[in-house]
Design an enzyme around this catalytic site. Structure first.
Site, PDB file in Angstrom:
ATOM      1  N   GLU A 267     -15.267  43.768   9.161  1.00  0.00           N
ATOM      2  CA  GLU A 267     -16.016  42.704   8.506  1.00  0.00           C
ATOM      3  C   GLU A 267     -17.422  43.193   8.148  1.00  0.00           C
ATOM      4  O   GLU A 267     -18.079  43.865   8.950  1.00  0.00           O
ATOM      5  CB  GLU A 267     -16.112  41.488   9.427  1.00  0.00           C
ATOM      6  CG  GLU A 267     -16.915  40.334   8.828  1.00  0.00           C
ATOM      7  CD  GLU A 267     -17.120  39.180   9.803  1.00  0.00           C
ATOM      8  OE1 GLU A 267     -17.353  38.064   9.320  1.00  0.00           O
ATOM      9  OE2 GLU A 267     -17.067  39.412  11.027  1.00  0.00           O
ATOM     10  N   LYS A 342     -13.030  33.970   4.274  1.00  0.00           N
ATOM     11  CA  LYS A 342     -13.222  33.540   5.661  1.00  0.00           C
ATOM     12  C   LYS A 342     -13.347  32.018   5.723  1.00  0.00           C
ATOM     13  O   LYS A 342     -14.167  31.414   5.030  1.00  0.00           O
ATOM     14  CB  LYS A 342     -14.463  34.200   6.243  1.00  0.00           C
ATOM     15  CG  LYS A 342     -14.681  33.943   7.728  1.00  0.00           C
ATOM     16  CD  LYS A 342     -15.852  34.762   8.259  1.00  0.00           C
ATOM     17  CE  LYS A 342     -16.034  34.595   9.759  1.00  0.00           C
ATOM     18  NZ  LYS A 342     -17.168  35.409  10.268  1.00  0.00           N
ATOM     19  N   CYS A 376     -12.681  37.724  11.730  1.00  0.00           N
ATOM     20  CA  CYS A 376     -13.501  37.550  12.927  1.00  0.00           C
ATOM     21  C   CYS A 376     -13.351  36.168  13.566  1.00  0.00           C
ATOM     22  O   CYS A 376     -12.348  35.888  14.210  1.00  0.00           O
ATOM     23  CB  CYS A 376     -14.965  37.854  12.573  1.00  0.00           C
ATOM     24  SG  CYS A 376     -16.012  38.201  14.022  1.00  0.00           S
TER      25      CYS A 376
END
Length: 511
Positions: A267, A342, A376
């Site tokens: 990321e 995300k 994440c």
């Protein structure tokens, strides 16, 4: 003088016409409740001639004491409403079709004197192996329920079957079928009208071949063993975009040299480019870096083709309209690409940079199976990955960026949980090192890893491979997708199958 115990020898082999006398003796004994019900010799000979490998015998000290007889049928021609006579072509076996899709079990029995040795289980295992080897969809059979006569006045066949399944009633045939992973698809009436013990009823049983592949293609096919390369990326000054791109290509080249199917970047691994904008505040600096994202994407697409590897691009900031998002690209080696945004920006991403969350959840098809991507913090929410798992996800890729060991452990432990509960592999790649000249990106902690479910076929730690913590390196690991199928069907626990869908569900609300 003492007598010596002669050990039994048990063998599974193909039935031959010469076995008929032993076979008849065993069948007459096995069907004592159905007088005169045994196969005649010409019928057995015809079966062996038509489909020799489908006629399986079990012997004890070279004596045939049981068998499993089968044919292959094009099941669509018969469907679920059929009788035993119809499926066997009125005992002529004219229904046998080498190009069919289902192995139909027409007989299984073991001589009563030889029961208790797991002989029937061996016959069933041999039949399953045959089904897998022939790449058939599964095994179908009509099963007797010989104890039903005792309960017919007090319950319906449906109730009887449910009680056998719940182990409240024992049935010598159906109980055994349940223990061998067969499912009852429906109840058949007049399947064997002369079967008085079952009162003419039978269960339509089905066993699914988890290895079945429709329309197998020898040129393009989904691999069963997939090689994953993780890049544990060092945050440092690369001297600008050209130096950064050079390092990106170096890792893609190195990982592809190992014959990897995927290379995974972390990321926001392009954060070193923020140094150019360090005179700005954090929100303006990350928007400055976003101007490079499409150029980086195009380089990844080019490298995916030229190095013949699917690339999970890590994540990068991108401006869509006036809003800032965190995007990851899937660049396939056939030249196509897709993306995931995300969904859950962290509080610090929202506060410092104004990043917004995406609102789409995707399953991606690749030449190595179905994959998902979560970035994440996303992996700390179990619901999205469960939805992906319900759509067939086999590998979940998690590019991540964490500054402290506490933050890393949150991602690592949740990623491990996702692997267990969703019966999938999770491949997570993170950044290490520091960027002292970049605001809000000064420290990184990572230990990239390929994580597995937890069962006998997988490492006892649930870790297929991992990196040395806080060291720039690559991790190369092979994962076997067939093991996931076996886990789902035969695992010690089966988390996807055993969900109490009668009590709760996980639903995607956005249309």
């Amino acid at each position: 003088m003492t007598s010596k115990h002669i050990p039994e020898t048990i063998d599974i082999r193909q039935l031959t016409p010469e076995d008929y006398l032993d076979l008849k003796e065993s069948m007459v004994s096995a069907y004592a409740d159905m007088e005169g019900s045994y196969w005649r010799e010409p019928t057995i000979r015809r079966l062996v001639e038509l489909f020799p490998e489908g006629q399986i015998a079990v012997t004890v000290n070279d004596k045939v004491v049981g068998c499993a007889l089968s044919i292959i049928v094009d099941y669509g021609k018969f469907g679920d409403e059929h009788t035993y006579e119809q499926i066997t072509g009125y005992y002529t076996f004219s229904t046998h079709d080498r190009k069919g899709d289902v192995l139909y079990g027409i007989e299984v029995f073991v001589h009563p004197d030889y029961r208790g040795r797991r002989l029937a289980r061996r016959l069933y295992d041999a039949r399953k192996t045959l089904c897998e080897r022939l790449n058939l969809r599964g095994i179908v059979a009509g099963g007797r329920i010989p104890n039903y006569l005792r309960y017919a006045e007090e319950m319906s066949p449906r109730d009887y079957i449910e009680k056998v399944r719940d182990k409240e009633i024992y049935d010598p045939t159906l109980t055994f079928q349940f223990s061998n992973d067969f499912q009852v698809k429906k109840i058949l009436k007049n399947y064997l009208p002369h079967d008085e013990s079952s009162m003419g009823f039978a269960t339509l049983l089905q066993w699914y071949n988890i290895y079945y592949e429709k329309d197998q293609d020898t040129i393009r096919y989904n691999k069963s063993t997939v090689r994953i390369g993780l890049v544990q990326w060092q945050m440092r000054d690369y001297g600008g975009l050209d130096g950064f791109l050079q390092q990106v290509e170096y890792f893609i080249d190195a990982v592809s040299d190992y014959g990897s199917d995927f290379v995974v970047f972390p990321e926001l691994f392009n954060a070193p480019l923020m140094a150019e904008f360090n005179q700005m505040d954090g929100a303006a600096a990350i928007r400055g870096v976003a101007q490079y994202t499409e150029q980086l994407r195009d380089q990844f697409i080019k490298h995916a083709v030229s190095y013949n590897v699917n690339i999970i691009s890590g994540s990068m900031p991108i401006i869509i309209g006036d809003s800032l998002y965190n995007i990851c690209y899937l660049c396939r080696r056939d030249g196509t690409h897709d993306y995931y945004i995300k969904m859950h920006p962290t509080p610090s991403e929202v506060y410092a940079w104004g990043i917004k969350g995406g609102d789409q959840l995707k399953i991606f098809d690749t030449d190595c199976g179905k994959i998902g991507i979560q970035i994440c913090y996303d992996v700390e929410f179990p619901e999205p990955s469960r939805i992906l798992a319900e759509q067939g996800m086999q590998i979940l890729f998690v590019p991540f960026l964490t500054d402290t060991q506490h933050a890393f452990n949150r991602v690592r432990f949740c990623a491990q949980a996702r692997a267990i509960e969703n019966e999938c592999y999770v491949a997570m790649a993170g950044c290490v090192g520091n960027l002292p000249k970049v605001n809000n990106m000064d420290l990184q902690y990572a230990q990239s890893a390929v994580l597995t479910p937890s069962d006998f076929a997988f490492p006892v730690t649930g870790v297929k491979a991992d990196a040395t913590a806080n060291t720039e390196m690559v991790v190369i690991a092979d994962v076997d997708l067939v093991l996931l199928k076996e886990l789902s069907a035969f695992g010690s626990v089966q988390t996807k199958k055993d969900m109490r869908r009668d009590l709760y569900e996980v639903k995607w609300k956005k249309r």
